[in-house]
Design a protein around this motif. Structure first.
Motif, PDB file in Angstrom:
ATOM      1  N   GLY A  82       0.858  -1.174  -0.114  1.00 44.12           N
ATOM      2  CA  GLY A  82      -0.057   0.039   0.020  1.00 44.12           C
ATOM      3  C   GLY A  82       0.790   1.146   0.016  1.00 44.12           C
ATOM      4  N   ARG A  83       0.185   2.376   0.421  1.00 43.54           N
ATOM      5  CA  ARG A  83       0.930   3.358   0.352  1.00 43.54           C
ATOM      6  C   ARG A  83       2.066   3.705   1.417  1.00 43.54           C
ATOM      7  NH1 ARG A  83       0.537   8.753   2.816  1.00 43.54           N
ATOM      8  NH2 ARG A  83      -1.004   8.126   4.024  1.00 43.54           N
ATOM      9  N   ILE A  84       3.238   4.084   1.163  1.00 43.10           N
ATOM     10  CA  ILE A  84       4.225   4.246   2.121  1.00 43.10           C
ATOM     11  C   ILE A  84       3.965   5.590   3.058  1.00 43.10           C
ATOM     12  CG2 ILE A  84       6.519   4.828   2.381  1.00 43.10           C
ATOM     13  CD1 ILE A  84       7.202   3.359  -0.221  1.00 43.10           C
ATOM     14  N   LEU A  85       3.838   5.342   4.218  1.00 44.74           N
ATOM     15  CA  LEU A  85       3.450   6.426   5.112  1.00 44.74           C
ATOM     16  C   LEU A  85       4.328   7.609   5.098  1.00 44.74           C
ATOM     17  CD1 LEU A  85       2.788   4.008   8.139  1.00 44.74           C
ATOM     18  CD2 LEU A  85       0.912   5.000   6.618  1.00 44.74           C
ATOM     19  N   ASN A  86       3.586   8.716   5.210  1.00 43.64           N
ATOM     20  CA  ASN A  86       4.560  10.039   5.238  1.00 43.64           C
ATOM     21  C   ASN A  86       5.368  10.410   3.952  1.00 43.64           C
ATOM     22  OD1 ASN A  86       4.079  10.383   7.976  1.00 43.64           O
ATOM     23  ND2 ASN A  86       5.593   9.227   8.788  1.00 43.64           N
ATOM     24  N   SER A  87       4.656   9.814   2.941  1.00 38.82           N
ATOM     25  CA  SER A  87       5.260  10.227   1.515  1.00 38.82           C
ATOM     26  C   SER A  87       4.055  10.453   0.639  1.00 38.82           C
ATOM     27  CB  SER A  87       5.945   8.945   0.868  1.00 38.82           C
ATOM     28  OG  SER A  87       4.919   7.866   0.586  1.00 38.82           O
ATOM     29  N   ASP A  88       4.574  11.216  -0.576  1.00 41.48           N
ATOM     30  CA  ASP A  88       3.843  11.869  -1.304  1.00 41.48           C
ATOM     31  C   ASP A  88       3.213  11.117  -2.539  1.00 41.48           C
ATOM     32  OD1 ASP A  88       2.117  13.634  -2.806  1.00 41.48           O
ATOM     33  OD2 ASP A  88       3.727  15.051  -3.477  1.00 41.48           O
ATOM     34  N   GLY A  89       2.490  10.012  -2.183  1.00 43.19           N
ATOM     35  CA  GLY A  89       1.903   9.213  -3.155  1.00 43.19           C
ATOM     36  C   GLY A  89       2.863   8.034  -3.677  1.00 43.19           C
ATOM     37  N   LEU A  90       3.867   7.723  -2.742  1.00 40.84           N
ATOM     38  CA  LEU A  90       4.776   6.712  -3.014  1.00 40.84           C
ATOM     39  C   LEU A  90       4.044   5.360  -2.543  1.00 40.84           C
ATOM     40  CD1 LEU A  90       8.222   7.716  -1.972  1.00 40.84           C
ATOM     41  CD2 LEU A  90       7.521   7.797  -4.268  1.00 40.84           C
ATOM     42  N   ARG A  91       4.207   4.285  -3.312  1.00 38.48           N
ATOM     43  CA  ARG A  91       3.443   3.113  -2.834  1.00 38.48           C
ATOM     44  C   ARG A  91       4.430   1.868  -2.886  1.00 38.48           C
ATOM     45  NH1 ARG A  91      -2.113   3.001  -2.949  1.00 38.48           N
ATOM     46  NH2 ARG A  91      -2.191   0.538  -3.161  1.00 38.48           N
ATOM     47  N   MET A  92       4.260   0.638  -2.280  1.00 40.87           N
ATOM     48  CA  MET A  92       4.833  -0.444  -2.290  1.00 40.87           C
ATOM     49  C   MET A  92       3.847  -1.754  -2.546  1.00 40.87           C
ATOM     50  SD  MET A  92       6.930  -2.444   0.606  1.00 40.87           S
ATOM     51  CE  MET A  92       8.472  -1.315   0.382  1.00 40.87           C
ATOM     52  N   GLU A  93       4.165  -2.233  -3.760  1.00 39.39           N
ATOM     53  CA  GLU A  93       3.465  -3.410  -4.295  1.00 39.39           C
ATOM     54  C   GLU A  93       3.244  -4.375  -3.387  1.00 39.39           C
ATOM     55  OE1 GLU A  93       1.309  -3.040  -6.744  1.00 39.39           O
ATOM     56  OE2 GLU A  93       2.151  -1.004  -7.019  1.00 39.39           O
ATOM     57  N   GLY A  94       4.351  -4.753  -2.412  1.00 37.56           N
ATOM     58  CA  GLY A  94       4.352  -5.730  -1.418  1.00 37.56           C
ATOM     59  C   GLY A  94       5.538  -6.383  -1.180  1.00 37.56           C
ATOM     60  N   ASP A  95       6.016  -6.509  -0.090  1.00 40.38           N
ATOM     61  CA  ASP A  95       7.252  -7.131   0.121  1.00 40.38           C
ATOM     62  C   ASP A  95       7.132  -7.794   1.557  1.00 40.38           C
ATOM     63  OD1 ASP A  95      10.303  -6.026  -0.328  1.00 40.38           O
ATOM     64  OD2 ASP A  95      10.095  -6.661   1.720  1.00 40.38           O
ATOM     65  N   PHE A  96       7.798  -8.841   1.738  1.00 41.15           N
ATOM     66  CA  PHE A  96       7.931 -10.040   2.789  1.00 41.15           C
ATOM     67  C   PHE A  96       9.143  -9.625   3.845  1.00 41.15           C
ATOM     68  CE2 PHE A  96       5.415 -12.444  -0.131  1.00 41.15           C
ATOM     69  CZ  PHE A  96       4.481 -12.879   0.923  1.00 41.15           C
ATOM     70  N   THR A  97       8.954  -9.679   5.056  1.00 38.89           N
ATOM     71  CA  THR A  97      10.068  -9.713   5.899  1.00 38.89           C
ATOM     72  C   THR A  97      10.039 -10.993   6.813  1.00 38.89           C
ATOM     73  OG1 THR A  97      10.045  -7.408   5.893  1.00 38.89           O
ATOM     74  CG2 THR A  97      11.112  -8.446   7.834  1.00 38.89           C
ATOM     75  N   ALA A  98      11.119 -11.809   6.812  1.00 41.49           N
ATOM     76  CA  ALA A  98      10.832 -12.952   7.715  1.00 41.49           C
ATOM     77  C   ALA A  98      11.925 -13.105   8.668  1.00 41.49           C
ATOM     78  CB  ALA A  98      10.972 -14.054   6.574  1.00 41.49           C
ATOM     79  N   SER A  99      11.795 -13.662   9.817  1.00 44.86           N
ATOM     80  CA  SER A  99      12.801 -14.202  10.650  1.00 44.86           C
ATOM     81  C   SER A  99      12.588 -15.604  11.274  1.00 44.86           C
ATOM     82  CB  SER A  99      13.079 -13.179  11.897  1.00 44.86           C
ATOM     83  OG  SER A  99      11.848 -12.866  12.388  1.00 44.86           O
ATOM     84  N   TYR A 100      13.506 -16.274  11.727  1.00 35.79           N
ATOM     85  CA  TYR A 100      13.195 -17.702  12.333  1.00 35.79           C
ATOM     86  C   TYR A 100      14.458 -17.982  12.885  1.00 35.79           C
ATOM     87  CZ  TYR A 100      16.112 -19.120   7.999  1.00 35.79           C
ATOM     88  OH  TYR A 100      16.739 -19.151   7.160  1.00 35.79           O
ATOM     89  N   GLY A 101      14.186 -18.977  13.858  1.00 31.77           N
ATOM     90  CA  GLY A 101      15.422 -19.274  14.821  1.00 31.77           C
ATOM     91  C   GLY A 101      14.904 -20.103  16.149  1.00 31.77           C
ATOM     92  N   VAL A 102      15.697 -19.980  17.126  1.00 33.16           N
ATOM     93  CA  VAL A 102      15.399 -20.461  18.682  1.00 33.16           C
ATOM     94  C   VAL A 102      15.607 -19.648  19.447  1.00 33.16           C
ATOM     95  CG1 VAL A 102      15.838 -22.970  17.733  1.00 33.16           C
ATOM     96  CG2 VAL A 102      17.814 -21.650  18.657  1.00 33.16           C
ATOM     97  N   LYS A 103      15.209 -19.557  20.583  1.00 35.04           N
ATOM     98  CA  LYS A 103      15.063 -19.208  21.982  1.00 35.04           C
ATOM     99  C   LYS A 103      15.212 -19.732  23.176  1.00 35.04           C
ATOM    100  CE  LYS A 103      12.506 -14.845  20.131  1.00 35.04           C
ATOM    101  NZ  LYS A 103      11.480 -13.842  20.578  1.00 35.04           N
ATOM    102  N   ALA A 104      16.057 -19.471  24.035  1.00 38.07           N
ATOM    103  CA  ALA A 104      16.119 -20.491  25.083  1.00 38.07           C
ATOM    104  C   ALA A 104      16.293 -19.326  26.346  1.00 38.07           C
ATOM    105  CB  ALA A 104      17.221 -21.358  25.290  1.00 38.07           C
TER     106      ALA A 104
END
Length: 392
Positions: A332-354
């Protein structure tokens, strides 16, 4: 009119806790940060959330009515992600802002009324809980700790060296920065908002044994006309969250405690955020060690398989190991910008916590994971961290 309202509001902030201390006070959360640690392994508290409760009668028999004043204050470590003038998302190799880390001192208050309805007996809380509140947030942004600790290198995000003297880095110091409204002028803001939410809770939480489902819907509105003297906020936030938990097995220990249990959990969150002036803190939506892009629409999913060890003679003393996978999709629209848009982007993370939890006050921890901040495979990096978090 605004000055009079500000005077009344600040008076309430100072007076309300004084009355509430005698009625009920407790700490809700203590946060630590790897940016504030001893030797990189001993994390210290950077912020604390505490709450003052007022004694109010239950308006609905068998259900809970509450009125509380909540305070959240401390340090927030951040990374500049958008161009202050255009709002465009900055890349890792951007040369205009070579140092993009900074920190914020903040105080946030929340005066909330909550009314529960329909107590089931299974869940910890009422099946339905309606919440309304007025919120405020003070912020002052500064250079990162690295800037202050290195006296010989005075190049920072907000400051640079010109003719042998420290000067403001352009465009910081300007009256208004559309891409980063909370960093405008002297980087000091006070913002007000109104909030309302509804929780549908069918979740039983017994520390190492959690079962059920919980649905939460929350809206925060911070219009420009509500701001008293810092015209740097104008946004509408709507969040919806679904939490699922299933304890696959639980082996008893002594005195009703657990010796071993395993839980599968999943949390899905959708955030819609729009407005002409959206401050950094409202964007939220974090996955492990990174954040989704600042767009109007963000969906986040957190999947975890957790093995709890024995509760060592106390309910809140136990070890656990958790394998997790986080995924965020932004568009969607990039916040605080004049009409800039993002078609879609993934962010991922995986691992272990102890972790070894000690009375929910301090923990010994180890984390190992991989972060993919965007769809570009070259941006993938790993993190390994261990240490001791304290909350005293």
């Amino acid at each position: 009119m605004k000055k009079a309202l500000l005077t009344v509001l600040i008076s309430l902030i100072l007076i309300i806790p004084s009355f509430a201390i005698g009625f009920g006070y407790h700490v809700l959360d203590i946060r630590t940060s790897p940016n504030f640690s001893i030797g990189g392994h001993w994390e210290l508290p950077v912020s604390v959330v505490y709450q003052f409760n007022f004694p109010v009668p239950d308006f609905i028999k068998g259900s809970t009515t509450s009125l509380a004043f909540r305070l959240d204050n401390g340090l927030d470590y951040r990374t500049l992600r958008q161009d202050p003038l255009t709002g465009a998302i900055l890349s890792d190799d951007d040369e205009r802002f070579p140092a993009r880390d900074y920190m914020t001192l903040f105080d946030e208050f929340n005066l909330e009324f909550a009314q529960g309805m329909i107590h089931t007996g299974f869940a910890d809380e009422d099946l339905l809980t309606l919440k309304v509140s007025i919120d405020g947030r003070f912020e002052n942004a500064y250079e990162s700790l690295d800037y202050f600790s290195d006296k010989d290198h005075r190049e920072g995000l907000f400051h640079t060296i010109e003719n042998g003297a420290i000067a403001d880095r352009s465009p910081f110091g300007s009256d208004f920065l559309p891409g980063t409204p909370e960093l405008s002028a002297d980087r000091s803001v006070f913002q007000l908002s109104l909030s309302a939410g509804l929780d549908i809770n069918f979740m039983k939480d017994d520390v190492t044994s959690i079962n059920g489902i919980k649905l939460s819907s929350f809206a925060r509105w911070s219009p420009s006309w509500l701001q008293l003297f810092s015209d740097t906020s104008d946004f509408l936030l709507w969040e919806n969250r679904l939490d699922l938990a299933w304890t696959m097995f639980r082996l008893p220990f002594v005195n009703g405690l657990s010796s071993l249990s395993m839980m599968l959990s999943d949390s899905v969150e959708y955030r819609y955020l729009t407005g002409e002036k959206v401050p950094y803190y409202a964007m939220g939506t974090e996955v492990w060690e990174t954040r989704g892009y600042p767009t109007e629409h963000v969906i986040t999913n957190h999947l975890a398989l957790t093995l709890f060890g024995p509760q060592l003679f106390f309910r809140d003393v136990y070890p656990y190991v958790s394998a997790f996978f986080d995924l965020t999709y932004s568009w969607g629209r990039i916040l605080n910008s004049d009409g800039l848009r993002m078609e879609g982007d993934f962010t991922a993370s995986y691992g272990v916590k102890a972790e070894l939890v000690l009375f929910n006050v301090s923990t010994v921890f180890y984390e190992l994971g991989v972060v993919s901040p965007s769809s570009n495979p070259d941006d993938i990096y790993s993190i390994q961290r261990f240490g001791f978090k304290v909350g005293l």
